[in-house]
Design a protein around this motif. Structure first.
Motif, PDB file in Angstrom:
ATOM      1  N   ASP A  63       0.829  -1.210   0.000  1.00  0.00           N
ATOM      2  CA  ASP A  63       0.000   0.000   0.000  1.00  0.00           C
ATOM      3  C   ASP A  63       0.859   1.254   0.000  1.00  0.00           C
ATOM      4  O   ASP A  63       0.576   2.224  -0.708  1.00  0.00           O
ATOM      5  CB  ASP A  63      -0.930  -0.001   1.214  1.00  0.00           C
ATOM      6  CG  ASP A  63      -2.115  -0.935   1.052  1.00  0.00           C
ATOM      7  OD1 ASP A  63      -2.274  -1.524  -0.039  1.00  0.00           O
ATOM      8  OD2 ASP A  63      -2.886  -1.088   2.021  1.00  0.00           O
ATOM      9  N   ARG A  64       1.914   1.233   0.819  1.00  0.00           N
ATOM     10  CA  ARG A  64       2.784   2.408   0.899  1.00  0.00           C
ATOM     11  C   ARG A  64       3.530   2.635  -0.423  1.00  0.00           C
ATOM     12  O   ARG A  64       3.730   3.773  -0.851  1.00  0.00           O
ATOM     13  CB  ARG A  64       3.779   2.235   2.045  1.00  0.00           C
ATOM     14  CG  ARG A  64       3.146   2.171   3.414  1.00  0.00           C
ATOM     15  CD  ARG A  64       2.501   3.482   3.797  1.00  0.00           C
ATOM     16  NE  ARG A  64       3.517   4.438   4.227  1.00  0.00           N
ATOM     17  CZ  ARG A  64       3.270   5.703   4.551  1.00  0.00           C
ATOM     18  NH1 ARG A  64       2.051   6.182   4.461  1.00  0.00           N
ATOM     19  NH2 ARG A  64       4.235   6.493   4.944  1.00  0.00           N
ATOM     20  N   ARG A  65       3.929   1.562  -1.057  1.00  0.00           N
ATOM     21  CA  ARG A  65       4.599   1.693  -2.356  1.00  0.00           C
ATOM     22  C   ARG A  65       3.650   2.291  -3.391  1.00  0.00           C
ATOM     23  O   ARG A  65       4.036   3.183  -4.155  1.00  0.00           O
ATOM     24  CB  ARG A  65       5.108   0.334  -2.827  1.00  0.00           C
ATOM     25  CG  ARG A  65       5.775   0.408  -4.190  1.00  0.00           C
ATOM     26  CD  ARG A  65       6.460  -0.872  -4.578  1.00  0.00           C
ATOM     27  NE  ARG A  65       7.128  -0.728  -5.862  1.00  0.00           N
ATOM     28  CZ  ARG A  65       8.311  -1.246  -6.154  1.00  0.00           C
ATOM     29  NH1 ARG A  65       8.964  -1.945  -5.245  1.00  0.00           N
ATOM     30  NH2 ARG A  65       8.848  -1.074  -7.354  1.00  0.00           N
ATOM     31  N   LYS A  66       2.424   1.812  -3.412  1.00  0.00           N
ATOM     32  CA  LYS A  66       1.447   2.328  -4.359  1.00  0.00           C
ATOM     33  C   LYS A  66       1.199   3.815  -4.125  1.00  0.00           C
ATOM     34  O   LYS A  66       1.127   4.606  -5.082  1.00  0.00           O
ATOM     35  CB  LYS A  66       0.136   1.550  -4.247  1.00  0.00           C
ATOM     36  CG  LYS A  66      -0.920   1.983  -5.245  1.00  0.00           C
ATOM     37  CD  LYS A  66      -2.179   1.151  -5.116  1.00  0.00           C
ATOM     38  CE  LYS A  66      -3.250   1.601  -6.106  1.00  0.00           C
ATOM     39  NZ  LYS A  66      -4.493   0.791  -5.962  1.00  0.00           N
ATOM     40  N   GLU A  67       1.058   4.223  -2.861  1.00  0.00           N
ATOM     41  CA  GLU A  67       0.866   5.639  -2.542  1.00  0.00           C
ATOM     42  C   GLU A  67       2.029   6.478  -3.068  1.00  0.00           C
ATOM     43  O   GLU A  67       1.831   7.540  -3.678  1.00  0.00           O
ATOM     44  CB  GLU A  67       0.739   5.835  -1.032  1.00  0.00           C
ATOM     45  CG  GLU A  67      -0.544   5.305  -0.421  1.00  0.00           C
ATOM     46  CD  GLU A  67      -0.569   5.460   1.096  1.00  0.00           C
ATOM     47  OE1 GLU A  67      -1.588   5.084   1.696  1.00  0.00           O
ATOM     48  OE2 GLU A  67       0.434   5.956   1.667  1.00  0.00           O
ATOM     49  N   ALA A  72       4.520  10.226  -6.835  1.00  0.00           N
ATOM     50  CA  ALA A  72       5.615  10.519  -7.759  1.00  0.00           C
ATOM     51  C   ALA A  72       5.083  10.885  -9.139  1.00  0.00           C
ATOM     52  O   ALA A  72       5.610  11.784  -9.811  1.00  0.00           O
ATOM     53  CB  ALA A  72       6.551   9.322  -7.852  1.00  0.00           C
ATOM     54  N   GLY A  73       4.028  10.200  -9.560  1.00  0.00           N
ATOM     55  CA  GLY A  73       3.418  10.524 -10.841  1.00  0.00           C
ATOM     56  C   GLY A  73       2.839  11.929 -10.869  1.00  0.00           C
ATOM     57  O   GLY A  73       2.952  12.641 -11.870  1.00  0.00           O
ATOM     58  N   ASP A  79      12.072   8.813 -12.082  1.00  0.00           N
ATOM     59  CA  ASP A  79      12.399   7.454 -11.639  1.00  0.00           C
ATOM     60  C   ASP A  79      12.270   7.402 -10.125  1.00  0.00           C
ATOM     61  O   ASP A  79      12.816   8.262  -9.433  1.00  0.00           O
ATOM     62  CB  ASP A  79      13.824   7.086 -12.066  1.00  0.00           C
ATOM     63  CG  ASP A  79      14.233   5.679 -11.640  1.00  0.00           C
ATOM     64  OD1 ASP A  79      13.349   4.789 -11.596  1.00  0.00           O
ATOM     65  OD2 ASP A  79      15.427   5.462 -11.369  1.00  0.00           O
ATOM     66  N   ILE A  80      11.552   6.410  -9.618  1.00  0.00           N
ATOM     67  CA  ILE A  80      11.462   6.209  -8.174  1.00  0.00           C
ATOM     68  C   ILE A  80      11.925   4.801  -7.859  1.00  0.00           C
ATOM     69  O   ILE A  80      11.521   3.832  -8.512  1.00  0.00           O
ATOM     70  CB  ILE A  80      10.042   6.486  -7.630  1.00  0.00           C
ATOM     71  CG1 ILE A  80      10.017   6.371  -6.100  1.00  0.00           C
ATOM     72  CG2 ILE A  80       8.994   5.599  -8.289  1.00  0.00           C
ATOM     73  CD1 ILE A  80       8.748   6.927  -5.461  1.00  0.00           C
ATOM     74  N   GLN A  81      12.813   4.689  -6.870  1.00  0.00           N
ATOM     75  CA  GLN A  81      13.403   3.407  -6.494  1.00  0.00           C
ATOM     76  C   GLN A  81      13.111   3.128  -5.025  1.00  0.00           C
ATOM     77  O   GLN A  81      13.131   4.045  -4.201  1.00  0.00           O
ATOM     78  CB  GLN A  81      14.912   3.424  -6.732  1.00  0.00           C
ATOM     79  CG  GLN A  81      15.304   3.726  -8.171  1.00  0.00           C
ATOM     80  CD  GLN A  81      16.809   3.778  -8.371  1.00  0.00           C
ATOM     81  OE1 GLN A  81      17.590   3.284  -7.531  1.00  0.00           O
ATOM     82  NE2 GLN A  81      17.240   4.361  -9.476  1.00  0.00           N
ATOM     83  N   ALA A 187      -0.233  15.390  -4.713  1.00  0.00           N
ATOM     84  CA  ALA A 187       0.668  14.312  -4.285  1.00  0.00           C
ATOM     85  C   ALA A 187       0.481  14.011  -2.807  1.00  0.00           C
ATOM     86  O   ALA A 187       0.470  12.842  -2.386  1.00  0.00           O
ATOM     87  CB  ALA A 187       2.117  14.698  -4.572  1.00  0.00           C
ATOM     88  N   ILE A 188       0.318  15.061  -1.996  1.00  0.00           N
ATOM     89  CA  ILE A 188       0.073  14.882  -0.566  1.00  0.00           C
ATOM     90  C   ILE A 188      -1.162  14.011  -0.346  1.00  0.00           C
ATOM     91  O   ILE A 188      -1.170  13.109   0.507  1.00  0.00           O
ATOM     92  CB  ILE A 188      -0.079  16.257   0.120  1.00  0.00           C
ATOM     93  CG1 ILE A 188       1.300  16.922   0.293  1.00  0.00           C
ATOM     94  CG2 ILE A 188      -0.788  16.140   1.466  1.00  0.00           C
ATOM     95  CD1 ILE A 188       1.234  18.340   0.824  1.00  0.00           C
ATOM     96  N   GLU A 189      -2.198  14.259  -1.128  1.00  0.00           N
ATOM     97  CA  GLU A 189      -3.439  13.517  -0.941  1.00  0.00           C
ATOM     98  C   GLU A 189      -3.349  12.076  -1.421  1.00  0.00           C
ATOM     99  O   GLU A 189      -4.244  11.271  -1.144  1.00  0.00           O
ATOM    100  CB  GLU A 189      -4.586  14.256  -1.642  1.00  0.00           C
ATOM    101  CG  GLU A 189      -4.914  15.576  -0.963  1.00  0.00           C
ATOM    102  CD  GLU A 189      -6.062  16.322  -1.593  1.00  0.00           C
ATOM    103  OE1 GLU A 189      -6.747  15.734  -2.476  1.00  0.00           O
ATOM    104  OE2 GLU A 189      -6.298  17.483  -1.210  1.00  0.00           O
TER     105      GLU A 189
END
Length: 239
Positions: A63-67, A72-73, A79-81, A187-189
């Motif tokens: 879930d945190r990765r998806k957020e 980032a989008g 690029d996000i790693q 992005a915050i939301e």
């Protein structure tokens, strides 16, 4: 060559709260921004998720990765790693250090953003800063992976901690992010697991915007504060 920037975030939400405006602003100007999240913030920064019945560590991470990817989008990250080094505590490994050195060497960032040097409320944050600085030094070493182009001297800016007065953090750079505030707020939301911080960081942006306006001759509504680590080398003193 396209200019680049590197943001090193201890947890998957830190880059959004603290540097989302800088990321969106520079991405809009054609800078390719790489974000490295050292952990997902799955233990110490995901209380809302852990309150859900049957929650597991892997589900929290997912879930945190998806957020973070969604945020980032919104910001225009190139690029996000995700290094998945754990949090509370954050475990820095030699393998991860070498991986980050490779990132420095691969993109040769024009600037680097990371955490404050101190944070008595979250030890992961200064660990991340030390990690970022250590990798920068190694990437500058001619004896590391001979034959590669060594890193120059990109400036390092420390973004705002949650309680700056307690972290001995003093902003000496105020960035006008008014034109990209809508992107940062969007992005915050995306960080639904920490909804309680949405309005807090909106107030921070308004406060830094007011300070930026006071220290300039421009109308500024939203801002971000940074502490510069190294001296700026300039040809003149005219801003």
């Amino acid at each position: 060559m396209q200019r680049t920037a590197l943001v090193i975030s201890a947890h998957s939400a830190d880059f959004v709260w603290r540097a989302g405006g800088a990321i969106a602003l520079h991405a809009r100007r054609g800078v390719a921004v790489t974000v490295v999240c050292l952990s997902y913030g799955e233990r110490g920064e995901s209380a809302k998720l852990w309150r859900q019945p049957g929650m597991t560590l892997e589900r929290v991470k997912a879930d945190r990765r998806k957020e973070a990817e969604n945020a980032a989008g919104k910001l225009g990250v190139a690029d996000i790693q995700f290094y998945d080094l754990g949090d509370y505590p954050l475990h820095v490994t030699e393998e991860a250090l070498c991986r980050l050195v490779d990132v420095y060497r691969a993109i040769h960032p024009s600037f680097v953003l990371t955490h404050s040097r101190e944070d008595p409320y979250n030890h992961d944050h200064p660990v991340a800063t030390d990690f970022a600085q250590h990798a920068r030094i190694i990437a500058q070493a001619h004896g590391h992976k001979q034959g590669e182009k060594v890193l120059g001297a990109p400036p390092v800016f420390l973004f705002e901690p949650h309680q700056p007065e307690q972290c001995n953090w003093k902003p000496n750079v105020l960035l006008d992010i008014t034109e990209v505030w809508d992107q940062k707020r969007a992005a915050i939301e995306c960080m639904e697991g920490q909804e309680h911080l949405w309005e807090y960081y909106t107030r921070v942006a308004l406060q830094r915007g007011a300070q930026a306006a006071r220290n300039s001759d421009r109308k500024i509504t939203y801002g971000e504060g940074y502490e510069n680590v190294f001296p700026h080398v300039v040809s003149d003193l005219i801003p």
